[in-house]
Design an enzyme around this catalytic site. Sequence first.
Site, PDB file in Angstrom:
ATOM      1  CE  LYS A   1      -4.897 -10.473 -10.899  1.00  0.00           C
ATOM      2  NZ  LYS A   1      -4.520 -10.818 -12.221  1.00  0.00           N
TER       3      LYS A   1
ATOM      4  CG  HIS B   1      -4.352  -6.779  -5.473  1.00  0.00           C
ATOM      5  ND1 HIS B   1      -5.743  -6.752  -5.750  1.00  0.00           N
ATOM      6  CD2 HIS B   1      -3.914  -6.255  -6.826  1.00  0.00           C
ATOM      7  CE1 HIS B   1      -6.343  -6.247  -6.453  1.00  0.00           C
ATOM      8  NE2 HIS B   1      -5.506  -5.504  -7.439  1.00  0.00           N
TER       9      HIS B   1
ATOM     10  CE  LYS C   1      -6.888  -2.142  -5.484  1.00  0.00           C
ATOM     11  NZ  LYS C   1      -5.712  -1.539  -6.478  1.00  0.00           N
TER      12      LYS C   1
ATOM     13  CG  HIS D   1      -8.413  -7.873 -10.266  1.00  0.00           C
ATOM     14  ND1 HIS D   1      -7.841  -6.814  -9.954  1.00  0.00           N
ATOM     15  CD2 HIS D   1      -7.849  -8.112 -10.810  1.00  0.00           C
ATOM     16  CE1 HIS D   1      -6.716  -6.715  -9.913  1.00  0.00           C
ATOM     17  NE2 HIS D   1      -6.905  -7.492 -11.278  1.00  0.00           N
TER      18      HIS D   1
ATOM     19  CG  ASP E   1      -2.096   0.143  -7.180  1.00  0.00           C
ATOM     20  OD1 ASP E   1      -3.186   0.434  -7.392  1.00  0.00           O
ATOM     21  OD2 ASP E   1      -1.313   0.327  -7.694  1.00  0.00           O
TER      22      ASP E   1
END
Length: 460
Positions: free
Chosen positions: A172, A230, A138, A168, A225
Amino acid sequence: MSDAHSDALVFFGATGDLAYKKIFPALQAMVKRGHLHVPVIGVAKAGWGVDELRARARDSVKQHGGLDAAAFDKLSRLLRYVDGDYRDPATFQAIRQQLGSAQRPAHYLAIPPTLFGPVVEQLARSGCAKGARVIVEKPFGSDRASAQALNRTLLGSFDERTIFRIDHYLGKRPVHHMLFFRFANPFMAPFWNRNDVESVQITMAEEFGIQGRGAFYDETGTVRDVVQNHLFQVLSNLAMEPPVKTDSQSIRDEKVKVLEAIPVLAPDDVVRGQFRGYRSEKGVAADSKVETFVALRLQIDSWRWQGVPFYIRAGKCLPVTCTEIVVRLRRPPTIFQGFHLDSNYCRFRISPDVTLAIGANVIAPGQETRSQTAEMVGSRLPGAEEMDAYERVLGDAMEGDSTLFAREDYVEEAWRIVDPVLKDATPVYEYEPGTWGPKEGDSKVSPPGGWHNPPPLGRT
Ligand code: BG6
């Protein structure tokens, strides 16, 4: 062929920051677990040889997680290095040579997206793309149009099943396990919908600032971001329907449906903030209007969620580092005269610890006419043996398992939602570092009952 394990890993950007902070430690961990046995070819243009790369890798693992002498030694022996320009065919001939008899290499592009095009093209021309997978970092584009262009570039040389777009957060464990918790526990099902849920809020707070990444951050901002990628993944896990199977296609089909049901954001749904001092950071424009904080409200116009507001808040230089979700239920009717009853809620903390809590009304100790909220809590710190997100996603990509990667249609839908509020479509308000963002975040975009601010570490 597509399900076979990759027999070499080529990673572009080997001398970069991401490699230093995340990739070498992940590779060492993979070796330690016995998951990595194939050549690892670092590529960069630094005038280095393999010895310099090994030294950098050693330094990296020392700084980030610790050196494991035996595992590092094995990793060291797997490392190769190719020095060269990403636009120069000679670089790719050298990679081809290093690949030797490898049939199914994985090419990991830990480089700026502007270089994806040239690298992918050279991979195809040199024959390095044959039988290969490509893993991309990303940010995947900077808006919908650029993401579509990137997808076209990648799809020009690779099949969608061989493209792995890293987020990512999906690596998790607690993020992935939200699905397990939802669909393994039937007690959740009756109230997990618009009949009982009043609002959902997701907070990703970071106590630190932009950590020397001014030039990157000033091109990016919080929405690009961490929200578009995410936090939308977290949102999809919270809101999706049960998949018909647990294979990557079925899970990703359901996630895309969540995004498809979300109308585009309007300026009134968004409050952007910038911490005082941001403009003096290296690499940041003196008159920057880029956000380091955002609070936003969105709707999911599906049968299950229509009318329930979802809130997302993320920012740098906030009072704590914590990612947490609070799902508030509608207030109960009361037969208890004089009592003020609060909403029941579910609280999921993703990091730094993993917590599942249910908030319920109980009679306050020592009082006969007052209620208070008590939490039933299950909490634990991540175990030392747990895989880091990067280790998990790299391992999965090399095995060809796409579940934890963003699919083409998902990425484009995510951009569609945020596209209208990127750049300076809305004002940016200044906030003091160490606070919960600008006050406008509380007044203009705030869940019923207010934001839940995770307390400082060590307290729940
Ligand atoms: C990255 C962002 O993708 O995720 C960073 O670029 C952010 O700005 C980071 O700090 C958060 O991830 P983690 O795993 O450190 O919580």
